[in-house]
Motif scaffolding. Structure first.
Motif, PDB file in Angstrom:
ATOM      1  N   ILE A   1      61.872   2.391  30.526  1.00 54.95           N
ATOM      2  CA  ILE A   1      62.182   2.087  29.159  1.00 54.95           C
ATOM      3  C   ILE A   1      61.106   1.404  28.075  1.00 54.95           C
ATOM      4  O   ILE A   1      61.062   1.854  26.905  1.00 54.95           O
ATOM      5  N   GLN A   2      60.119   0.618  28.680  1.00 61.13           N
ATOM      6  CA  GLN A   2      59.051  -0.015  28.117  1.00 61.13           C
ATOM      7  C   GLN A   2      57.860   0.796  28.122  1.00 61.13           C
ATOM      8  O   GLN A   2      56.740   0.403  27.803  1.00 61.13           O
ATOM      9  N   TYR A   3      57.953   2.008  28.514  1.00 61.19           N
ATOM     10  CA  TYR A   3      56.607   3.113  28.445  1.00 61.19           C
ATOM     11  C   TYR A   3      56.071   3.093  27.193  1.00 61.19           C
ATOM     12  O   TYR A   3      56.593   3.654  26.232  1.00 61.19           O
ATOM     13  N   GLY A   4      54.811   2.998  27.231  1.00 55.62           N
ATOM     14  CA  GLY A   4      53.780   3.033  26.221  1.00 55.62           C
ATOM     15  C   GLY A   4      54.150   1.925  25.139  1.00 55.62           C
ATOM     16  O   GLY A   4      53.371   2.184  24.164  1.00 55.62           O
ATOM     17  N   ARG A   5      54.769   0.940  25.260  1.00 56.48           N
ATOM     18  CA  ARG A   5      55.036   0.037  24.152  1.00 56.48           C
ATOM     19  C   ARG A   5      54.143  -0.929  24.194  1.00 56.48           C
ATOM     20  O   ARG A   5      54.191  -1.975  23.030  1.00 56.48           O
ATOM     21  N   GLU A   6      53.305  -1.329  24.805  1.00 52.59           N
ATOM     22  CA  GLU A   6      51.987  -2.248  24.947  1.00 52.59           C
ATOM     23  C   GLU A   6      52.598  -3.679  24.777  1.00 52.59           C
ATOM     24  O   GLU A   6      53.523  -4.029  25.286  1.00 52.59           O
ATOM     25  N   GLU A   7      52.325  -4.453  23.605  1.00 55.18           N
ATOM     26  CA  GLU A   7      52.344  -5.719  23.287  1.00 55.18           C
ATOM     27  C   GLU A   7      53.936  -5.749  22.955  1.00 55.18           C
ATOM     28  O   GLU A   7      54.551  -6.958  23.141  1.00 55.18           O
ATOM     29  N   ALA A   8      54.730  -4.883  22.641  1.00 55.81           N
ATOM     30  CA  ALA A   8      56.046  -4.867  22.296  1.00 55.81           C
ATOM     31  C   ALA A   8      56.847  -5.139  23.718  1.00 55.81           C
ATOM     32  O   ALA A   8      58.140  -5.627  23.702  1.00 55.81           O
ATOM     33  N   ALA A   9      56.378  -4.747  24.722  1.00 52.78           N
ATOM     34  CA  ALA A   9      56.876  -5.170  26.003  1.00 52.78           C
ATOM     35  C   ALA A   9      56.861  -6.455  26.628  1.00 52.78           C
ATOM     36  O   ALA A   9      57.233  -6.716  27.542  1.00 52.78           O
ATOM     37  N   ASP A  10      55.944  -7.162  25.842  1.00 49.16           N
ATOM     38  CA  ASP A  10      55.402  -8.447  26.578  1.00 49.16           C
ATOM     39  C   ASP A  10      56.419  -9.527  26.803  1.00 49.16           C
ATOM     40  O   ASP A  10      56.534 -10.004  27.741  1.00 49.16           O
ATOM     41  N   PRO A  11      57.411  -9.554  25.890  1.00 53.16           N
ATOM     42  CA  PRO A  11      58.725 -10.449  26.151  1.00 53.16           C
ATOM     43  C   PRO A  11      59.215 -10.146  27.482  1.00 53.16           C
ATOM     44  O   PRO A  11      59.729 -11.279  28.149  1.00 53.16           O
ATOM     45  N   LEU A  12      59.563  -8.913  27.556  1.00 53.81           N
ATOM     46  CA  LEU A  12      60.213  -8.672  28.735  1.00 53.81           C
ATOM     47  C   LEU A  12      59.329  -8.799  30.090  1.00 53.81           C
ATOM     48  O   LEU A  12      59.828  -9.297  31.180  1.00 53.81           O
ATOM     49  N   ILE A  13      58.100  -8.508  30.227  1.00 57.12           N
ATOM     50  CA  ILE A  13      57.205  -8.751  31.049  1.00 57.12           C
ATOM     51  C   ILE A  13      57.099 -10.093  31.281  1.00 57.12           C
ATOM     52  O   ILE A  13      57.119 -10.407  32.762  1.00 57.12           O
ATOM     53  N   ALA A  14      57.070 -10.980  30.523  1.00 55.52           N
ATOM     54  CA  ALA A  14      57.123 -12.456  30.724  1.00 55.52           C
ATOM     55  C   ALA A  14      58.486 -12.959  31.367  1.00 55.52           C
ATOM     56  O   ALA A  14      58.247 -13.594  32.368  1.00 55.52           O
TER      57      ALA A  14
END
Length: 588
Positions: free
Chosen positions: A170-183
């Motif tokens: 779902i986070q494919y190619g979203r770069e910085e926008a995916a950072d909250p979920l990554i954290a």
């Protein structure tokens, strides 16, 4: 597959599921005849299931054929999802995710989420992966919250693993926008969700060479308490750096020499993913050492990664291909060492993939990201947990050819291009020859009494030979001239043979003229040039893939390449049948 029907018939349970799904890999992209090809294996309406494994595999195969086509078979697969059998649901969920990839259809997402929350491990894992494929790259926040919440509620590891991969997709190619979920995933107590966090970084920052993402992955690769998470973090480096493959062997070189075998496994895959099809010397040097690793699963990864790097390379361009193919054969015939043997089997398939007419690349020739290839390569390593997911690698294959088309999208026969290099450099690699087992000849047993008689018999024979030799000795002088004559003749024949051997072979030409269409590897495209004095001229200078041609003599008749229609007969059921005869009257 037609030549291995006995093998297909022997498969049982999940191996039958995987074997049936392989039909989808073979016919990937063959949209028109997909249902006809799979008809004998697909669920037959309301009839009771004869083999759920076969039917589930056929639904998965249908998805592989129609991967990323906008949901052409979505209705058929949605109906199959209503089955109460978990195996059929598993195949239908994967198939639906593949055919409706990146459509963002919320209705399909909810349908698959409902299957996931039934808390069935088999259907739930596939449903989560399918839901992630449908919402690929959308960042669908409501879906992320639902999946993450259920991951903390369920106790099934398979479902949690499916959710972790769905979140990454779902986070494919979203770069910085995916950072909250990554954290959030990176700090979770559950190692399976942290594993998903590593693949979320891989897919969110794929092909960016982002320094922050690389630092995170390197930190986790050496510090996490879970071997699975460390392996995923190391593998993810290959995705982030796939746009700059030369850096990967240097970055992972220390990890490849580390004490943790899971990290070494990840380092091998990272090199294979980033350097696929390049034949890069540094990558091969690193993988060569891992092929002799003491751990069997590290050798498995080294086999697979080396085949990715050497795909479409022959022994003229890269001499190490020959030694690697011999190593594959040795592993295939070695007893025991099942893990390395599995890797050797997969690597043999990758080396000869698509009849040696395809390569593996996460980026197009112009440097753009290939979404389906990246998704296929991200789900392919999940075979570590679930073997049927190995088929996702077919999404990463891309054909390497130059195909000239006119305004009617037909292939003119008299258009050619010039390859300014020796033909042997980019010729088809030699196919792997199957080794036949040698039958051992058993020695006949001899009795002790017979052994005693043998020396006596030999002594009597020697006496006879001595007596016979004394009588024949004088005759030898009479035949001396004949022996000399025959000896001189034999010498002359030998000298002639030596002279023939000394003759040098004809020199190889420095160029080759390629007809339309032709196999042209990505490395070969640098040597391709236009032949100016032709009727057809390309509309663009870069001769790669589909080339549109301008006709300088439209008034003249055109000759076209006649393409052979592919076989649509069902293996073991029906081959290509001739058309029925015209109506006629029978007379006696």
């Amino acid at each position: 597959l037609r030549d291995n029907l006995q093998w297909l018939a022997k498969a049982t349970n999940w191996s039958k599921f995987t074997a049936t799904a392989s039909i989808g890999v073979i016919h990937h992209g063959h949209y028109k005849e997909s249902l006809k090809l799979l008809q004998p294996y697909l669920p037959q309406g309301s009839a009771q299931s004869a083999s759920p494994y076969q039917e589930g595999g056929a639904l998965y195969a249908l998805g592989l054929i129609h991967a990323c086509d906008g949901g052409e078979q979505a209705q058929f697969l949605s109906e199959a999802l209503k089955s109460k059998n978990e195996i059929i649901q598993h195949g239908a969920a994967l198939g639906l995710g593949l055919t409706a990839m990146a459509t963002g259809d919320k209705g399909m997402f909810e349908m698959l989420y409902e299957i996931a929350v039934t808390d069935n491990a088999v259907s739930g894992e596939a449903a989560c992966i399918g839901a992630g494929l449908i919402m690929l790259g959308t960042g669908y926040q409501e879906g992320v919250d639902e999946l993450l919440g259920y991951a903390h509620d369920t106790e099934h590891e398979k479902i949690i693993r499916g959710i972790s991969m769905a979140l990454a997709l779902i986070q494919y190619g979203r770069e910085e926008a995916a950072d909250p979920l990554i954290a959030e995933l990176q700090t979770d107590k559950d190692p399976i969700l942290r594993y998903g966090g590593m693949y979320t970084i891989a897919l969110a920052y794929v092909g960016t060479s982002n320094n922050k993402a690389i630092r995170k992955l390197l930190h986790v690769a050496v510090s996490d308490v879970s071997d699975d998470v460390r392996r995923a973090a190391t593998t993810a480096l290959g995705f982030v750096l796939c746009n700059d493959p030369k850096k990967v062997p240097t970055i992972v070189s220390l990890l490849a020499e580390g004490f943790n075998p899971h990290v070494r496994y990840g380092a091998a895959l990272a090199v294979g993913i980033a350097c696929a099809g390049s034949g890069m010397k540094e990558a091969l040097d690193l993988l060569e050492a891992l092929l002799d690793d003491p751990e069997d699963f590290v050798r498995q990864a080294a086999f697979i990664a080396t085949s990715m790097v050497l795909i479409q390379h022959n022994k003229t361009k890269e001499p190490r291909v020959e030694a690697f193919r011999k190593k594959i054969d040795e592993a295939l015939w070695a007893k025991g060492d099942v893990m390395a043997k599995f890797g050797a089997i997969v690597s043999a398939g990758i080396l000869d993939a698509g009849g040696r007419n395809v390569t593996i690349s996460l980026l197009s020739h112009h440097g753009h990201k290939r979404m389906s290839a990246i998704v296929g390569m991200a789900l392919f390593p999940q075979f570590w947990y679930w073997h049927p997911l190995i088929h996702f690698i077919c999404l990463s294959f891309t054909p390497t050819a130059v195909i000239g088309l006119n305004k009617d999208l037909k292939m003119p026969q008299n258009w050619t291009v010039k390859s300014n290099t020796k033909p042997s450099l980019f010729a088809y690699p030699e196919p792997r020859q199957e080794k036949k087992e040698e039958k051992k000849v058993l020695k006949t047993a001899t009795l002790s009494v017979a052994k005693k008689k043998k020396p006596e018999k030999k002594a009597a024979e020697k006496e006879m030979e001595v007596e016979g030799g004394a009588a024949k000795a004088p005759r030898a002088k009479d035949g001396e001239d004949k022996d000399k004559a025959t000896g001189d003749g034999a010498m002359e024949v030998e000298e002639e043979k030596k002279e023939e051997e000394k003759k040098e072979p004809e020199p190889e030409p420095d160029f080759e003229i390629l007809s339309n269409p032709s196999r042209v590897t990505w490395a070969q495209q640098d040597f391709i040039e236009i032949i100016p004095s032709q009727r057809y001229k390309p509309a663009k200078e870069n001769l790669a893939g589909i080339v549109m041609l301008l006709d300088s003599k439209p008034q003249e008749k055109e000759d076209f390449v006649v393409a052979k229609a592919p076989k649509i007969g069902v293996p073991g059921v029906s081959e290509n049948e001739p058309d029925p005869p015209e109506p006629f009257e029978f007379l006696r």
